[in-house]
Design an enzyme around this catalytic site. Structure first.
Site, PDB file in Angstrom:
ATOM      1  N   ALA A  19       0.793  -1.231   0.000  1.00  0.00           N
ATOM      2  CA  ALA A  19       0.000   0.000   0.000  1.00  0.00           C
ATOM      3  C   ALA A  19       0.821   1.274   0.000  1.00  0.00           C
ATOM      4  O   ALA A  19       0.250   2.364   0.106  1.00  0.00           O
ATOM      5  CB  ALA A  19      -0.931  -0.003   1.219  1.00  0.00           C
ATOM      6  N   LEU A  20       2.143   1.190  -0.081  1.00  0.00           N
ATOM      7  CA  LEU A  20       2.938   2.420  -0.068  1.00  0.00           C
ATOM      8  C   LEU A  20       2.713   3.251  -1.324  1.00  0.00           C
ATOM      9  O   LEU A  20       2.413   2.716  -2.403  1.00  0.00           O
ATOM     10  CB  LEU A  20       4.435   2.092   0.038  1.00  0.00           C
ATOM     11  CG  LEU A  20       4.939   1.465   1.324  1.00  0.00           C
ATOM     12  CD1 LEU A  20       6.455   1.405   1.292  1.00  0.00           C
ATOM     13  CD2 LEU A  20       4.470   2.229   2.551  1.00  0.00           C
ATOM     14  N   CYS A  21       2.895   4.538  -1.192  1.00  0.00           N
ATOM     15  CA  CYS A  21       2.771   5.445  -2.336  1.00  0.00           C
ATOM     16  C   CYS A  21       4.071   5.458  -3.134  1.00  0.00           C
ATOM     17  O   CYS A  21       4.697   6.512  -3.348  1.00  0.00           O
ATOM     18  CB  CYS A  21       2.421   6.849  -1.853  1.00  0.00           C
ATOM     19  SG  CYS A  21       0.820   6.934  -1.032  1.00  0.00           S
ATOM     20  N   GLU A  22       4.510   4.295  -3.526  1.00  0.00           N
ATOM     21  CA  GLU A  22       5.699   4.110  -4.353  1.00  0.00           C
ATOM     22  C   GLU A  22       5.433   2.947  -5.295  1.00  0.00           C
ATOM     23  O   GLU A  22       4.976   1.890  -4.872  1.00  0.00           O
ATOM     24  CB  GLU A  22       6.939   3.792  -3.487  1.00  0.00           C
ATOM     25  CG  GLU A  22       7.399   4.921  -2.596  1.00  0.00           C
ATOM     26  CD  GLU A  22       8.033   6.072  -3.373  1.00  0.00           C
ATOM     27  OE1 GLU A  22       8.370   5.878  -4.563  1.00  0.00           O
ATOM     28  OE2 GLU A  22       8.168   7.162  -2.784  1.00  0.00           O
ATOM     29  N   ASN A  27       5.245   6.534   4.840  1.00  0.00           N
ATOM     30  CA  ASN A  27       3.779   6.603   4.843  1.00  0.00           C
ATOM     31  C   ASN A  27       3.201   6.336   6.228  1.00  0.00           C
ATOM     32  O   ASN A  27       2.020   6.008   6.359  1.00  0.00           O
ATOM     33  CB  ASN A  27       3.158   5.611   3.847  1.00  0.00           C
ATOM     34  CG  ASN A  27       3.139   6.105   2.421  1.00  0.00           C
ATOM     35  OD1 ASN A  27       2.773   5.368   1.521  1.00  0.00           O
ATOM     36  ND2 ASN A  27       3.529   7.345   2.177  1.00  0.00           N
TER      37      ASN A  27
END
Length: 427
Positions: free
Chosen positions: A340-343, A380
């Site tokens: 779920a990381l924004c990467e 995050n």
């Protein structure tokens, strides 16, 4: 080689009912057997000791298991030294191998009597200035430079590494140490990473044994130990053949007899620091599938992320994945398994053939027992998972609880925002 999880879906669900996913789980039976195997492989050397690399898996419950088999620890920071001291390791059972070392860390290492392993010749003066007189026992780290290549084509690039001293520097370092009345000497080198070959340690041993014979002859000093460091790897991919630690130990023994014994150095102890080999295959990350997304590719979203296991995102490293309960199911689907990381690199697998996965399925990500949990981070504001020990009798024990929001915000205690925090949010 088949990759078989050391726990069943039923056992994983039993653990998850008490300690929610994701969690790292460790196999006590496998850890104990590995410690016995390593001890047996080097039993020919009376002074042998494995110094487990704490950075690989800094959990005192696991390190204390290894301690039962005579293992010490190799530390690279103040906190790792503190952990080793706290679990009862003493003096030369602890090796301090660091670089760009702050004075306070040298001071603490000296205070607990750890073996100091100098990374650079300049650290000798730094130590004396900041800590005081040199200890009786000192080790130095060697870097031969260039490309280090094995006969089977495996190579690494020590010349591009920030660690260790050149040939000329290390000879001068021992000359200085002798003049300063150091009594006991060791040498250390780490020249290849995660090698899946039985040739690495014997090849490195020949390099170090030959250098020790040269230095001893030139300076008239006697070495007490030679530390082969880490680098003995594990087969992350099913198509790799595991290292044979017995063959490795025998290979080092042959070189010892060829180089050191004729030079009258048959008293030298052999040390190792095999963090990955000792613990890597005996840990796994258990995570649950929570979303399926079908756009330009097929994605399976799980409740773990790169904050729980950084290696695939950081290195593009392969970690095998088993869908628990579907071990024998046909590999009919191709997925990216994501967190779920924004990467966009937050992926445990890319274009991986797997059985059809449904929401709620448990995935076992193999070989996370070393450099898995220990490389976790809070990007995050994702929180660290729990660690579970699967015991030999089939029971399990929480050996590190999951991080909570209160833990994460604790270092903001200088701000009033904490007083208004809703700690029950999301429950």
């Amino acid at each position: 080689m088949d990759k078989i999880p050391f726990l069943t879906r039923e056992k994983a669900e039993e653990i998850a009912a008490r300690y929610p996913t994701p969690f790292h789980v460790y196999d006590e039976k496998g850890i104990r057997q590995k410690a016995r195997d390593v001890r047996e492989a080097f039993a020919w050397n009376p002074g042998f000791r494995e110094y487990f690399a704490v950075k690989a898996t800094p959990n005192p419950f696991l390190i204390k298991i290894l301690q039962e088999y005579g293992c010490g620890t190799d530390c690279s920071s103040l906190s790792e030294l503190m952990l080793s001291d706290a679990i009862g390791l003493k003096g030369h059972e602890i090796m301090f191998t660091s670089n760009d070392t702050p004075a306070e860390e040298f001071r603490y290492a000296a205070q607990i009597g750890a073996i100091i392993n100098f990374d650079d010749i300049s650290h000798i003066d730094f130590y004396e200035r900041e800590v005081g007189p040199l200890p009786d026992t000192v080790c130095c780290r060697y870097n031969p430079g260039g490309i280090y290549e094995l006969a089977n084509g495996i190579m690494d690039n020590p010349g591009d590494s920030k660690y260790g001293m050149t040939h000329a520097q290390i000879i001068e370092a021992y000359r200085i140490l002798k003049e300063k009345r150091v009594k006991h000497f060791g040498i250390h080198a780490f020249l290849c990473s995660n090698t899946v070959t039985n040739d690495y340690y014997p090849t490195l041993a020949r390099t170090l044994f030959t250098l020790v014979a040269e230095i001893s002859k030139e300076l008239g000093i006697r070495f007490d130990f030679i530390n082969l460091s880490g680098g003995v790897g594990i087969p992350y991919s099913p198509d790799q053949t595991p290292n044979d630690i017995m063959a490795i130990g025998q290979g080092v023994h042959r070189v010892y007899d060829e180089v050191l014994v004729p030079a009258g150095m048959d008293q030298i102890a052999i040390y190792t620091e095999m963090g990955r080999f000792m613990m890597g295959p005996h840990g796994g990350l258990v995570t649950r599938a929570i979303h399926a997304k079908h756009t330009y590719k097929n994605y399976i979203g799980v409740d773990a992320c790169a904050a729980n296991l950084m290696r695939p995102a950081m290195y593009g490293a392969y970690h095998h994945i088993t869908v628990l309960g579907k071990e024998d199911a046909p590999l009919t689907e191709v997925y990216d398994v994501t967190g779920a990381l924004c990467e966009n690199n937050d992926k445990f697998a890319i274009d991986r053939k797997l059985p059809a996965i449904e929401n709620g399925d448990l995935l076992f990500i193999h070989d996370t027992g070393a450099h898995g949990f220990s490389m976790g981070y809070n990007y995050n504001a994702r929180l660290w998972s729990s660690e579970i020990l699967l015991k030999e009798d089939g029971s399990f024990e929480l050996i590190r609880r999951a991080q909570t929001p209160r833990d994460y915000f604790a270092t903001f205690d200088c701000f009033d925002i904490l007083d208004g925090m809703n700690w029950e949010a999301g429950r």
